[in-house]
Design a protein around this motif. Structure first.
Motif, PDB file in Angstrom:
ATOM      1  N   LEU B  66       0.837  -1.111   0.058  1.00  0.00           N
ATOM      2  CA  LEU B  66      -0.108  -0.010   0.106  1.00  0.00           C
ATOM      3  C   LEU B  66       0.865   1.336   0.031  1.00  0.00           C
ATOM      4  O   LEU B  66       2.071   1.155  -0.124  1.00  0.00           O
ATOM      5  CB  LEU B  66      -0.894  -0.061   1.246  1.00  0.00           C
ATOM      6  CG  LEU B  66      -1.844  -1.117   1.167  1.00  0.00           C
ATOM      7  CD1 LEU B  66      -2.380  -1.414   2.676  1.00  0.00           C
ATOM      8  CD2 LEU B  66      -2.925  -1.346   0.230  1.00  0.00           C
ATOM      9  N   ASP B  67       0.245   2.363   0.065  1.00  0.00           N
ATOM     10  CA  ASP B  67       1.108   3.520  -0.039  1.00  0.00           C
ATOM     11  C   ASP B  67       1.832   3.778  -1.467  1.00  0.00           C
ATOM     12  O   ASP B  67       1.312   3.159  -2.477  1.00  0.00           O
ATOM     13  CB  ASP B  67       1.893   3.733   1.095  1.00  0.00           C
ATOM     14  CG  ASP B  67       2.032   5.173   1.360  1.00  0.00           C
ATOM     15  OD1 ASP B  67       2.923   5.814   2.226  1.00  0.00           O
ATOM     16  OD2 ASP B  67       1.094   6.059   1.068  1.00  0.00           O
ATOM     17  N   GLN B  68       2.918   4.261  -1.457  1.00  0.00           N
ATOM     18  CA  GLN B  68       3.567   4.400  -2.753  1.00  0.00           C
ATOM     19  C   GLN B  68       4.943   3.765  -2.815  1.00  0.00           C
ATOM     20  O   GLN B  68       5.689   3.658  -1.826  1.00  0.00           O
ATOM     21  CB  GLN B  68       3.765   6.090  -2.713  1.00  0.00           C
ATOM     22  CG  GLN B  68       2.152   6.597  -2.661  1.00  0.00           C
ATOM     23  CD  GLN B  68       2.649   8.337  -3.041  1.00  0.00           C
ATOM     24  OE1 GLN B  68       3.788   8.694  -3.089  1.00  0.00           O
ATOM     25  NE2 GLN B  68       1.544   8.820  -3.614  1.00  0.00           N
ATOM     26  N   ILE B  69       5.087   3.403  -3.739  1.00  0.00           N
ATOM     27  CA  ILE B  69       6.773   3.029  -4.095  1.00  0.00           C
ATOM     28  C   ILE B  69       7.220   3.966  -5.229  1.00  0.00           C
ATOM     29  O   ILE B  69       6.937   4.371  -6.160  1.00  0.00           O
ATOM     30  CB  ILE B  69       6.706   1.546  -4.629  1.00  0.00           C
ATOM     31  CG1 ILE B  69       6.500   1.379  -6.132  1.00  0.00           C
ATOM     32  CG2 ILE B  69       5.698   0.581  -3.893  1.00  0.00           C
ATOM     33  CD1 ILE B  69       6.746  -0.152  -6.520  1.00  0.00           C
ATOM     34  N   LEU B  70       8.696   3.925  -5.044  1.00  0.00           N
ATOM     35  CA  LEU B  70       9.707   4.549  -6.187  1.00  0.00           C
ATOM     36  C   LEU B  70      10.236   3.287  -6.930  1.00  0.00           C
ATOM     37  O   LEU B  70      10.993   2.628  -6.307  1.00  0.00           O
ATOM     38  CB  LEU B  70      10.457   5.486  -5.544  1.00  0.00           C
ATOM     39  CG  LEU B  70      11.582   5.796  -6.582  1.00  0.00           C
ATOM     40  CD1 LEU B  70      10.798   6.684  -7.872  1.00  0.00           C
ATOM     41  CD2 LEU B  70      12.671   6.709  -6.134  1.00  0.00           C
ATOM     42  N   LEU B  71       9.791   2.997  -7.915  1.00  0.00           N
ATOM     43  CA  LEU B  71      10.252   1.886  -8.821  1.00  0.00           C
ATOM     44  C   LEU B  71      11.373   2.520  -9.777  1.00  0.00           C
ATOM     45  O   LEU B  71      11.225   3.287 -10.735  1.00  0.00           O
ATOM     46  CB  LEU B  71       9.276   1.386  -9.815  1.00  0.00           C
ATOM     47  CG  LEU B  71       9.690  -0.041 -10.726  1.00  0.00           C
ATOM     48  CD1 LEU B  71       9.986  -1.096  -9.805  1.00  0.00           C
ATOM     49  CD2 LEU B  71       8.266  -0.100 -11.305  1.00  0.00           C
ATOM     50  N   ASN B  72      12.568   1.730  -9.744  1.00  0.00           N
ATOM     51  CA  ASN B  72      13.630   2.102 -10.290  1.00  0.00           C
ATOM     52  C   ASN B  72      13.593   1.652 -11.941  1.00  0.00           C
ATOM     53  O   ASN B  72      13.286   0.609 -12.217  1.00  0.00           O
ATOM     54  CB  ASN B  72      14.891   1.406  -9.823  1.00  0.00           C
ATOM     55  CG  ASN B  72      16.339   1.884 -10.267  1.00  0.00           C
ATOM     56  OD1 ASN B  72      16.494   2.400 -11.421  1.00  0.00           O
ATOM     57  ND2 ASN B  72      17.360   1.667  -9.546  1.00  0.00           N
ATOM     58  N   GLY B  73      13.819   2.821 -12.657  1.00  0.00           N
ATOM     59  CA  GLY B  73      13.386   2.413 -14.194  1.00  0.00           C
ATOM     60  C   GLY B  73      14.280   1.613 -14.826  1.00  0.00           C
ATOM     61  O   GLY B  73      14.269   1.202 -15.948  1.00  0.00           O
ATOM     62  N   ASN B  74      15.634   1.308 -14.085  1.00  0.00           N
ATOM     63  CA  ASN B  74      16.659   0.480 -14.840  1.00  0.00           C
ATOM     64  C   ASN B  74      16.334  -0.804 -15.124  1.00  0.00           C
ATOM     65  O   ASN B  74      16.672  -1.114 -16.425  1.00  0.00           O
ATOM     66  CB  ASN B  74      17.707   0.164 -13.675  1.00  0.00           C
ATOM     67  CG  ASN B  74      19.176   0.125 -14.198  1.00  0.00           C
ATOM     68  OD1 ASN B  74      19.261   0.607 -15.370  1.00  0.00           O
ATOM     69  ND2 ASN B  74      20.024  -0.021 -13.257  1.00  0.00           N
ATOM     70  N   ASN B  75      15.306  -1.453 -14.713  1.00  0.00           N
ATOM     71  CA  ASN B  75      15.026  -2.802 -15.001  1.00  0.00           C
ATOM     72  C   ASN B  75      13.491  -2.939 -15.854  1.00  0.00           C
ATOM     73  O   ASN B  75      12.943  -3.948 -16.085  1.00  0.00           O
ATOM     74  CB  ASN B  75      14.716  -3.737 -13.765  1.00  0.00           C
ATOM     75  CG  ASN B  75      16.000  -3.849 -13.111  1.00  0.00           C
ATOM     76  OD1 ASN B  75      17.015  -4.341 -13.866  1.00  0.00           O
ATOM     77  ND2 ASN B  75      16.089  -3.322 -11.825  1.00  0.00           N
TER      78      ASN B  75
END
Lengths: 92, 89
Positions: B66-75
């Protein structure tokens, strides 16, 4: 927040930079490319996604493996950083 | 529809239109995520909310965050606006 040309969403757009500013001090889950999970309190982080955490627990395959008082993670390994509001639920 | 060029839709425009809606993110390995897109940057690092993480090997829906995630664009490999087909909440 960000007033760009076409404003489809008003005020709820959150860029990664905004996100990083807002999560210091909060409990987070950091997942690495290797699949290992780290849960702790976010001390600080930078634009490379380098992370410093406190009271860190290391989960491998969902199992608690280690506990670290302080942990530093190099940003190139980070898959995602997630805030946690409620306890995580596995599967459904 | 577009500006001067006949129907030129930039990839970043497509993602930008998706802000506020569900999006399906397919990673390079056997991993996918579905969530509401809150924002992204030039590297296509993405801020997602109400995310479900899928491991595409042993038929397993893994963690729902839940809440928020920062997803690394690398993959990140593929982005699909609208969420995944079996995305049943």
């Amino acid at each position: 927040m960000s007033g760009s040309g076409d404003n489809k969403v008003t005020g709820t757009t959150k860029t990664p930079a905004d996100f990083l500013k807002s999560i210091r001090g909060r409990p987070v889950v950091v997942k690495l490319n290797s699949g290992v999970d780290y849960r702790g309190i976010l001390a600080c982080l930078d634009g490379y996604m380098n992370i410093a955490m406190e009271q860190t627990e290391e989960y491998v395959n969902g199992q608690l493996k280690n506990k670290y008082g302080d942990a530093f993670i190099r940003g190139n390994n980070v898959l995602y950083i997630s805030t946690v509001n409620r306890p995580l639920a596995d599967g459904a | 529809m577009a500006t001067n060029n006949p129907s030129q839709l930039l990839p970043s425009e497509l993602i930008d239109r998706c802000i506020g809606s569900r999006i399906w993110v397919i990673m390079k390995g056997d991993k996918e995520l579905v969530g509401v897109l809150k924002g992204f940057d030039v590297y296509v690092n993405m801020v997602l909310e109400d995310v479900t993480e899928y491991e595409i090997t042993a038929e397993g829906r893994r963690v729902t965050k839940l809440d928020q995630i920062l997803l690394n664009g690398n993959n990140i490999a593929i982005l699909v606006p609208g969420g995944a087909p079996e995305d049943a909440e």
